[in-house]
Design a protein around this motif. Structure first.
Motif, short mmCIF file in Angstrom:
data_model
loop_
_atom_site.label_atom_id
_atom_site.label_comp_id
_atom_site.label_asym_id
_atom_site.label_seq_id
_atom_site.Cartn_x
_atom_site.Cartn_y
_atom_site.Cartn_z
N GLU A 1 0.86 -1.19 0.00
CA GLU A 1 0.00 0.00 0.00
C GLU A 1 0.89 1.23 0.00
O GLU A 1 1.89 1.28 0.71
CB GLU A 1 -0.92 -0.02 1.22
N LYS B 1 -1.29 4.82 -8.07
CA LYS B 1 -0.82 4.49 -6.73
C LYS B 1 -1.70 3.40 -6.14
O LYS B 1 -2.92 3.44 -6.27
CB LYS B 1 -0.87 5.72 -5.83
N ILE B 2 -1.07 2.42 -5.50
CA ILE B 2 -1.79 1.37 -4.80
C ILE B 2 -2.25 1.93 -3.46
O ILE B 2 -1.43 2.43 -2.68
CB ILE B 2 -0.91 0.12 -4.60
N THR B 3 -3.55 1.84 -3.20
CA THR B 3 -4.08 2.34 -1.92
C THR B 3 -4.48 1.22 -0.97
O THR B 3 -4.61 1.45 0.23
CB THR B 3 -5.30 3.26 -2.16
N GLY C 1 -6.45 0.96 -6.27
CA GLY C 1 -5.75 2.23 -6.19
C GLY C 1 -6.35 3.29 -7.07
O GLY C 1 -7.46 3.15 -7.59
#
Length: 148
Positions: free
Chosen positions: A16, A107-109, A122
């Motif tokens: 993350e 972006k990976i959330t 993301g």
């Protein structure tokens, strides 16, 4: 998993908060828009005829929004592989013009398990050379695991 041009992101390596490798296009061209119109079937003259763009007040032709979304999709496919995408959606935020250079980022959330798959969710965005946002959205992709 790798192809001749890409190294895909493995579940064991994803976290993350990680940024995805960005994709930057060559400047958008009129020929590219004409070709995209033919491929997509979207022949709205706003995307191919400068006189139409002038007449309706956009200052000339503008790129198809779906072309810009396609650039973001290419970035996601490059990062996760051609079969990994489970969900992908964007909102169109601004017009793209001839000569614009588009940079797609993500972006990976969150990383979680869904139906036996490790999935990354993301956010994504595409901006022009001035930082003006063209699309923003979200994705979910299955991450491959390394073979033992």
């Amino acid at each position: 998993m790798t192809t001749s041009n890409h190294t895909w992101l493995y579940a064991e390596d994803a976290h993350e908060g990680d940024s995805l490798p960005h994709l930057t296009t060559q400047p958008v061209t009129h020929l590219q828009l004409v070709r995209y119109a033919g491929a997509s079937g979207d022949f709205n003259p706003l995307h191919t005829d400068p006189a139409v763009g002038q007449a309706i007040g956009t200052g000339g032709i503008i790129a198809h929004g779906m072309l810009i979304m396609g650039f973001v999709g290419q970035m996601l496919s490059d990062a996760f592989g051609p079969f990994a995408l489970r969900k992908f959606g964007v909102r169109f935020k601004g017009m793209t013009r001839i000569g614009d250079v588009i940079t797609c980022t993500g972006k990976i959330t969150e990383i979680n398990e869904v139906g036996g798959e490790t999935r990354a969710t993301g956010t994504v965005q595409a901006v022009d050379q001035n930082g003006d946002i063209k699309v923003s959205g979200t994705f979910s992709a299955a991450l491959p695991r390394r073979q033992p």
